[in-house]
Design a protein around this motif. Sequence first.
Motif, PDB file in Angstrom:
ATOM      1  N   ALA A  71       0.862  -1.181   0.000  1.00  0.00           N
ATOM      2  CA  ALA A  71       0.000   0.000   0.000  1.00  0.00           C
ATOM      3  C   ALA A  71       0.895   1.225   0.000  1.00  0.00           C
ATOM      4  O   ALA A  71       1.834   1.304   0.780  1.00  0.00           O
ATOM      5  CB  ALA A  71      -0.900   0.001   1.237  1.00  0.00           C
ATOM      6  N   ILE A  72       0.595   2.132  -0.901  1.00  0.00           N
ATOM      7  CA  ILE A  72       1.419   3.329  -1.002  1.00  0.00           C
ATOM      8  C   ILE A  72       0.642   4.534  -0.492  1.00  0.00           C
ATOM      9  O   ILE A  72      -0.509   4.756  -0.880  1.00  0.00           O
ATOM     10  CB  ILE A  72       1.878   3.574  -2.454  1.00  0.00           C
ATOM     11  CG1 ILE A  72       2.722   2.370  -2.885  1.00  0.00           C
ATOM     12  CG2 ILE A  72       2.686   4.864  -2.545  1.00  0.00           C
ATOM     13  CD1 ILE A  72       3.575   2.599  -4.079  1.00  0.00           C
ATOM     14  N   MET A  73       1.278   5.254   0.418  1.00  0.00           N
ATOM     15  CA  MET A  73       0.624   6.431   0.995  1.00  0.00           C
ATOM     16  C   MET A  73       1.322   7.692   0.536  1.00  0.00           C
ATOM     17  O   MET A  73       2.525   7.708   0.297  1.00  0.00           O
ATOM     18  CB  MET A  73       0.682   6.375   2.523  1.00  0.00           C
ATOM     19  CG  MET A  73      -0.164   5.265   3.102  1.00  0.00           C
ATOM     20  SD  MET A  73      -0.410   5.501   4.867  1.00  0.00           S
ATOM     21  CE  MET A  73      -1.450   6.965   4.873  1.00  0.00           C
ATOM     22  N   GLU A  74       0.522   8.737   0.436  1.00  0.00           N
ATOM     23  CA  GLU A  74       1.111  10.041   0.196  1.00  0.00           C
ATOM     24  C   GLU A  74       0.194  11.107   0.771  1.00  0.00           C
ATOM     25  O   GLU A  74      -1.010  11.094   0.509  1.00  0.00           O
ATOM     26  CB  GLU A  74       1.330  10.285  -1.293  1.00  0.00           C
ATOM     27  CG  GLU A  74       2.277  11.435  -1.517  1.00  0.00           C
ATOM     28  CD  GLU A  74       2.381  11.799  -2.981  1.00  0.00           C
ATOM     29  OE1 GLU A  74       3.066  11.076  -3.722  1.00  0.00           O
ATOM     30  OE2 GLU A  74       1.774  12.811  -3.367  1.00  0.00           O
ATOM     31  N   ALA A  75       0.773  12.004   1.567  1.00  0.00           N
ATOM     32  CA  ALA A  75       0.032  13.137   2.142  1.00  0.00           C
ATOM     33  C   ALA A  75      -1.296  12.704   2.762  1.00  0.00           C
ATOM     34  O   ALA A  75      -2.330  13.324   2.532  1.00  0.00           O
ATOM     35  CB  ALA A  75      -0.186  14.202   1.073  1.00  0.00           C
ATOM     36  N   GLY A  76      -1.253  11.620   3.538  1.00  0.00           N
ATOM     37  CA  GLY A  76      -2.444  11.207   4.278  1.00  0.00           C
ATOM     38  C   GLY A  76      -3.429  10.396   3.470  1.00  0.00           C
ATOM     39  O   GLY A  76      -4.486  10.025   3.971  1.00  0.00           O
ATOM     40  N   GLU A  77      -3.083  10.123   2.216  1.00  0.00           N
ATOM     41  CA  GLU A  77      -3.996   9.335   1.392  1.00  0.00           C
ATOM     42  C   GLU A  77      -3.335   8.035   0.957  1.00  0.00           C
ATOM     43  O   GLU A  77      -2.119   7.964   0.801  1.00  0.00           O
ATOM     44  CB  GLU A  77      -4.403  10.120   0.144  1.00  0.00           C
ATOM     45  CG  GLU A  77      -5.405  11.207   0.431  1.00  0.00           C
ATOM     46  CD  GLU A  77      -5.716  11.997  -0.828  1.00  0.00           C
ATOM     47  OE1 GLU A  77      -6.684  11.631  -1.521  1.00  0.00           O
ATOM     48  OE2 GLU A  77      -4.989  12.961  -1.100  1.00  0.00           O
ATOM     49  N   PHE A 108       7.617   8.560  -6.668  1.00  0.00           N
ATOM     50  CA  PHE A 108       8.096   8.083  -5.371  1.00  0.00           C
ATOM     51  C   PHE A 108       9.136   6.978  -5.538  1.00  0.00           C
ATOM     52  O   PHE A 108      10.199   6.992  -4.913  1.00  0.00           O
ATOM     53  CB  PHE A 108       6.908   7.594  -4.543  1.00  0.00           C
ATOM     54  CG  PHE A 108       7.311   6.920  -3.278  1.00  0.00           C
ATOM     55  CD1 PHE A 108       7.931   7.650  -2.259  1.00  0.00           C
ATOM     56  CD2 PHE A 108       7.096   5.568  -3.085  1.00  0.00           C
ATOM     57  CE1 PHE A 108       8.311   7.037  -1.087  1.00  0.00           C
ATOM     58  CE2 PHE A 108       7.485   4.955  -1.913  1.00  0.00           C
ATOM     59  CZ  PHE A 108       8.095   5.688  -0.921  1.00  0.00           C
ATOM     60  N   LEU A 109       8.838   6.026  -6.412  1.00  0.00           N
ATOM     61  CA  LEU A 109       9.771   4.911  -6.607  1.00  0.00           C
ATOM     62  C   LEU A 109      11.080   5.377  -7.229  1.00  0.00           C
ATOM     63  O   LEU A 109      12.141   4.837  -6.942  1.00  0.00           O
ATOM     64  CB  LEU A 109       9.125   3.833  -7.483  1.00  0.00           C
ATOM     65  CG  LEU A 109       7.967   3.091  -6.807  1.00  0.00           C
ATOM     66  CD1 LEU A 109       7.314   2.123  -7.786  1.00  0.00           C
ATOM     67  CD2 LEU A 109       8.448   2.345  -5.567  1.00  0.00           C
ATOM     68  N   LYS A 110      10.980   6.422  -8.027  1.00  0.00           N
ATOM     69  CA  LYS A 110      12.172   6.942  -8.674  1.00  0.00           C
ATOM     70  C   LYS A 110      13.197   7.414  -7.636  1.00  0.00           C
ATOM     71  O   LYS A 110      14.388   7.124  -7.747  1.00  0.00           O
ATOM     72  CB  LYS A 110      11.782   8.099  -9.602  1.00  0.00           C
ATOM     73  CG  LYS A 110      12.886   8.521 -10.543  1.00  0.00           C
ATOM     74  CD  LYS A 110      12.288   9.212 -11.782  1.00  0.00           C
ATOM     75  CE  LYS A 110      13.356   9.973 -12.546  1.00  0.00           C
ATOM     76  NZ  LYS A 110      13.553  11.332 -12.025  1.00  0.00           N
ATOM     77  N   THR A 111      12.706   8.097  -6.609  1.00  0.00           N
ATOM     78  CA  THR A 111      13.639   8.556  -5.580  1.00  0.00           C
ATOM     79  C   THR A 111      14.337   7.359  -4.934  1.00  0.00           C
ATOM     80  O   THR A 111      15.499   7.431  -4.564  1.00  0.00           O
ATOM     81  CB  THR A 111      12.931   9.373  -4.488  1.00  0.00           C
ATOM     82  OG1 THR A 111      12.013   8.529  -3.815  1.00  0.00           O
ATOM     83  CG2 THR A 111      12.227  10.577  -5.048  1.00  0.00           C
ATOM     84  N   TYR A 112      13.601   6.247  -4.819  1.00  0.00           N
ATOM     85  CA  TYR A 112      14.218   5.053  -4.242  1.00  0.00           C
ATOM     86  C   TYR A 112      15.307   4.477  -5.121  1.00  0.00           C
ATOM     87  O   TYR A 112      16.405   4.178  -4.695  1.00  0.00           O
ATOM     88  CB  TYR A 112      13.165   3.972  -3.988  1.00  0.00           C
ATOM     89  CG  TYR A 112      12.658   4.058  -2.598  1.00  0.00           C
ATOM     90  CD1 TYR A 112      13.411   3.552  -1.536  1.00  0.00           C
ATOM     91  CD2 TYR A 112      11.461   4.692  -2.333  1.00  0.00           C
ATOM     92  CE1 TYR A 112      12.961   3.675  -0.253  1.00  0.00           C
ATOM     93  CE2 TYR A 112      11.007   4.805  -1.055  1.00  0.00           C
ATOM     94  CZ  TYR A 112      11.761   4.295  -0.015  1.00  0.00           C
ATOM     95  OH  TYR A 112      11.326   4.414   1.234  1.00  0.00           O
ATOM     96  N   HIS A 113      14.938   4.340  -6.391  1.00  0.00           N
ATOM     97  CA  HIS A 113      15.897   3.742  -7.301  1.00  0.00           C
ATOM     98  C   HIS A 113      17.155   4.587  -7.359  1.00  0.00           C
ATOM     99  O   HIS A 113      18.264   4.081  -7.386  1.00  0.00           O
ATOM    100  CB  HIS A 113      15.274   3.583  -8.687  1.00  0.00           C
ATOM    101  CG  HIS A 113      14.151   2.606  -8.689  1.00  0.00           C
ATOM    102  ND1 HIS A 113      14.222   1.409  -8.028  1.00  0.00           N
ATOM    103  CD2 HIS A 113      12.913   2.636  -9.261  1.00  0.00           C
ATOM    104  CE1 HIS A 113      13.086   0.746  -8.186  1.00  0.00           C
ATOM    105  NE2 HIS A 113      12.268   1.476  -8.918  1.00  0.00           N
TER     106      HIS A 113
END
Lengths: 258, 220
Positions: free
Chosen positions: A220-226, A248-253
């Motif tokens: 489950a992916i959350m962002e800004a409370g959603e 979001f995943l890009k920052t991880y990679h």
Amino acid sequence: MVQASSVEIRKLDKFYGPFQALKGIDLTIPPGKVTCLIGPSGSGKSTLLRCMNFLEEYDAGEVRIDGQMIGYDSPGGSRMPARKLRDMRRSIGMVFQQFNLWPHMTALQNVAEGLVRVRGFSKDQAAARAAEALEKVGLSDKVANHPARLSGGQQQRVAIARAIAMEPRLMLFDEPTSALDPELVGEVLNVMKTLAAEGMTMVVVTHEMGFAAHVADQVAIMEAGELVAVDAPTRILHSPEDARIKAFLKTYHERNAF
Amino acid sequence: MDVSVLQQYAPMLLRGFGITIFCWLFGTVLGIVLGLIIALIQRYSPKPVRWLLQVYIEVIRGTPFLVQLFVLYYGGPLIGLRLDALPAGLLGLTIYGSPYFAEIFRSAFRAVPEGQIEAARAIGMTEATIIQRILLPLGLVSALPALVNFSIILTKETVILSIITVPELMYQVQRMSTETFRYVEANLVLALFFWALVEAISRVGRKLETRITKHLIERT
Ligand SMILES: Nc1ncnc2c1ncn2[C@@H]1O[C@H](COP(=O)(O)OP(=O)(O)OP(=O)(O)O)[C@@H](O)[C@H]1O
Ligand SMILES: [Mg+2]
């Protein structure tokens, strides 16, 4: 096989003053499955997790463990009696980023404490059960150590033993490896994998994408409370459609690239 | 230096010192108990109660011990509280120390990491058990240095009990002074006795501290 709980979260809202930390979260945690919660810092992962054992009070919506609402008598109703809440918490284990072991007790005492004080075990029964739990996390040789005499990874494994000794039907992990030196992460993740293989319902807030990809049944992916996405890890992590997930995943990679 | 006078007054001075130690011990122990109770009530009760206790703390901390003792000893009978000098002194010391001890415990409790309390709550412990098994043991550890420190300060407040005629060390020293005019010797004895008492307390304090923090200090 352990008994495993399910969790249903419906239209969950949580406010800190005027700030809305959770915005109408809908999420089903199936029994015996591993759900990983990921998302950027401040997106509300910890808040959501802590609503599941009511360490955090929520303002609207419902959190149900095996159909039983936690924290309130009914949706929008009054607070449930303290005794009832304690009873529900007995079958929900929690593991914290900062371990939160009790520093004045040995590893064995940390694990035995809840068995004696909450489950009503005798000291001997509790010590035996605690020793079993510590053996399971590979710490048989450290039972007599105080937390100050344990490495971070060992402390976190004691914390996991403390939770599983209570025979929970649901385990909540809040970034269990984030406070650990990289070389200690593996030992904790291995213990968690063992638990997952036994069929424990687990909700894991984590930044360990490898764990999410290989162990999770759903991510489950959350962002800004959603909650922006809930799906199988392969679908989410390898071919995300939503632009926010991609970003979001890009920052991880990037962070993990050599 | 007149040794014979000291010899003559030695039994009285020693008895006075005994009473000083008794008053100090009594006032400290009960003051700690009362302070602990206040701190616990403050931690777990609603605002109005907390506020009332804070008023008590500020009033006692904001007035000299001498004044409190006068009010208790001479004002007490006006409301039907007629106490002999010693009980009045003991009660006075207890009350005088309690707000300081309460504040020491209040901040010590706040120093217990919230996560360790939450870990206990998360497995379903009752608040009473959490207080007994987590909050108190850990709070005591961080409170100990300040507790020892304030109980040392309290040793010296006991001399004020002489004013309401509690026959403690100061009282005997003053008596010896007026009867023999040996002010220097008498006050030297006072100083020596207090130094010995304070030294003993701080030694015991340090021992206790090393013992209870033994397991808490991380190996480096
Ligand atoms: N006690 C609090 N009071 C006020 N705001 C809070 C409180 N706890 C959390 N918040 C806010 O709620 C939001 C969500 O916080 P939360 O801790 O759930 O984020 P998170 O996703 O777990 O982040 P991280 O990855 O950094 O742990 C954040 O913006 C945070 O600042
Ligand atoms: Mg968090």
